[in-house]
Scaffold this active site. Sequence first.
Site, short mmCIF file in Angstrom:
data_model
loop_
_atom_site.label_atom_id
_atom_site.label_comp_id
_atom_site.label_asym_id
_atom_site.label_seq_id
_atom_site.Cartn_x
_atom_site.Cartn_y
_atom_site.Cartn_z
N TYR A 146 51.86 49.68 39.95
CA TYR A 146 51.05 48.46 39.74
C TYR A 146 51.82 47.48 38.85
CZ TYR A 146 46.87 45.73 38.38
OH TYR A 146 45.95 44.73 38.14
N SER A 155 48.20 40.12 35.67
CA SER A 155 47.63 41.14 34.78
C SER A 155 48.56 41.26 33.58
CB SER A 155 47.59 42.48 35.52
OG SER A 155 47.31 43.54 34.63
N1 LIG Z 1 39.86 44.76 36.37
C1 LIG Z 1 40.92 44.68 35.60
O1 LIG Z 1 41.01 45.39 34.57
C2 LIG Z 1 42.03 43.74 35.93
C3 LIG Z 1 42.93 43.44 34.90
C4 LIG Z 1 43.98 42.58 35.17
C5 LIG Z 1 44.15 42.03 36.41
N2 LIG Z 1 43.27 42.34 37.41
C6 LIG Z 1 43.54 41.73 38.71
O2 LIG Z 1 42.48 40.85 39.01
C7 LIG Z 1 42.27 40.78 40.41
C8 LIG Z 1 40.81 41.09 40.73
O3 LIG Z 1 40.48 42.34 40.17
P1 LIG Z 1 38.98 42.87 40.00
O4 LIG Z 1 38.94 43.62 38.73
O5 LIG Z 1 38.03 41.78 40.26
O6 LIG Z 1 38.99 43.97 41.15
P2 LIG Z 1 38.00 44.29 42.34
O7 LIG Z 1 36.58 44.14 41.91
O8 LIG Z 1 38.46 45.62 42.87
O9 LIG Z 1 38.30 43.15 43.39
C9 LIG Z 1 39.43 43.12 44.21
C10 LIG Z 1 39.18 42.09 45.29
O10 LIG Z 1 40.34 42.02 46.12
C11 LIG Z 1 39.93 42.08 47.47
N3 LIG Z 1 40.98 42.65 48.29
C12 LIG Z 1 41.60 43.85 48.13
N4 LIG Z 1 42.49 44.03 49.11
C13 LIG Z 1 42.44 42.92 49.90
C14 LIG Z 1 43.11 42.50 51.07
N5 LIG Z 1 44.06 43.26 51.66
N6 LIG Z 1 42.79 41.30 51.62
C15 LIG Z 1 41.85 40.52 51.04
N7 LIG Z 1 41.18 40.85 49.94
C16 LIG Z 1 41.47 42.04 49.37
C17 LIG Z 1 38.66 42.94 47.46
O11 LIG Z 1 37.82 42.61 48.56
P3 LIG Z 1 37.69 43.42 49.92
O12 LIG Z 1 37.75 44.89 49.58
O13 LIG Z 1 36.35 43.00 50.44
O14 LIG Z 1 38.82 42.94 50.77
C18 LIG Z 1 38.00 42.47 46.18
O15 LIG Z 1 37.24 41.30 46.41
C19 LIG Z 1 43.28 41.74 41.04
O16 LIG Z 1 44.43 41.04 41.44
C20 LIG Z 1 43.60 42.69 39.89
O17 LIG Z 1 44.87 43.27 40.04
C21 LIG Z 1 42.20 43.16 37.19
#
Ligand SMILES: NC(=O)c1ccc[n+]([C@@H]2O[C@H](COP(=O)([O-])OP(=O)(O)OC[C@H]3O[C@@H](n4cnc5c(N)ncnc54)[C@H](OP(=O)(O)O)[C@@H]3O)[C@@H](O)[C@H]2O)c1
Length: 252
Positions: A150, A137
């Site tokens: 975070y 991120s």
């Molecule tokens: N959205 C943003 O603004 C943003 C910006 C920068 C970086 N990111 C990063 O991008 C990645 C994905 O984010 P997103 O926005 O797509 O978020 P999201 O929609 O909340 O997705 C998070 C994913 O991680 C999985 N997860 C969470 N805890 C887990 C665990 N213990 N074991 C296995 N799977 C797990 C969740 O699935 P389950 O709940 O089904 O396990 C879900 O599929 C993350 O690493 C986040 O930090 C996001």
Amino acid sequence: MGTRTAVVTGASSGIGAATARRLAAEGYRVVLTARRADRIEELAAELNRSGGEAEAYPLDVTDRAAVDVFAEHLGGQCRVLVNNAGGAFGLDPVASGDPADWRAMYEVNVLGTLHLTQALLPALIASGDGTVVVVTSTAGHAPYEGGAGYVAAKHAEHVLARTLRLEIVAEPVRVIEIAPGMVHTEEFSLTRFRGDAERAGKVYRGVANPLTAEDVADTIGWAVTRPSHVNVDLLVVRPRAQASNEKVHREG
Ligand SMILES: NC(=O)c1ccc[n+]([C@@H]2O[C@H](COP(=O)([O-])OP(=O)(O)OC[C@H]3O[C@@H](n4cnc5c(N)ncnc54)[C@H](OP(=O)(O)O)[C@@H]3O)[C@@H](O)[C@H]2O)c1
């Protein structure tokens, strides 16, 4: 060349689901993992129906024993590993943040990535042309108020990627870091604010075009499909309306 297997963690929503779709379209056999079996099974079925090859494997990345069983299940087949599972819990100042949130963020973002990378590295090396993608991120590159737990976890994940690249330089495995800024995914902010939809909605309020999960999947798909000798070390990707973690243009 046999079918290339790509493992995507956190494939049940957002960036992970979009990445699974994108890698399937690129011709990879995609193994979707996340804790919610129903969601990854549904997506895998959709990908299989549309001519792709996909498998759903329910997995909690913080459970090392389960990750090791998963690695055995793959039988040494892994060409691409996308460490995407992660997230933020809370938006509290250092002075009052809950240590349990900090621990949980370290567990999923850092140790989750460590577990999968350690377990699948032998297969990635044996493939002769492996790629590890780490979705960090912009929080892994600069702080913002309320984000310290975070930010600390994502900095650690960033350092994991950098260090791994140094350590395995002699191996046929690339290490690619994708660092997105503001991405409007369905669940990220809802998870951060524990289901408070109003607070989650405010994160994106007035921002003309936050990134979408597909925008990030596009950068992952691009980086992974460069020729083997091209290692895209780091891609920082933000929406145009966001100049830094804290400088965001909002209309209205
Ligand atoms: N959205 C943003 O603004 C943003 C910006 C920068 C970086 N990111 C990063 O991008 C990645 C994905 O984010 P997103 O926005 O797509 O978020 P999201 O929609 O909340 O997705 C998070 C994913 O991680 C999985 N997860 C969470 N805890 C887990 C665990 N213990 N074991 C296995 N799977 C797990 C969740 O699935 P389950 O709940 O089904 O396990 C879900 O599929 C993350 O690493 C986040 O930090 C996001």
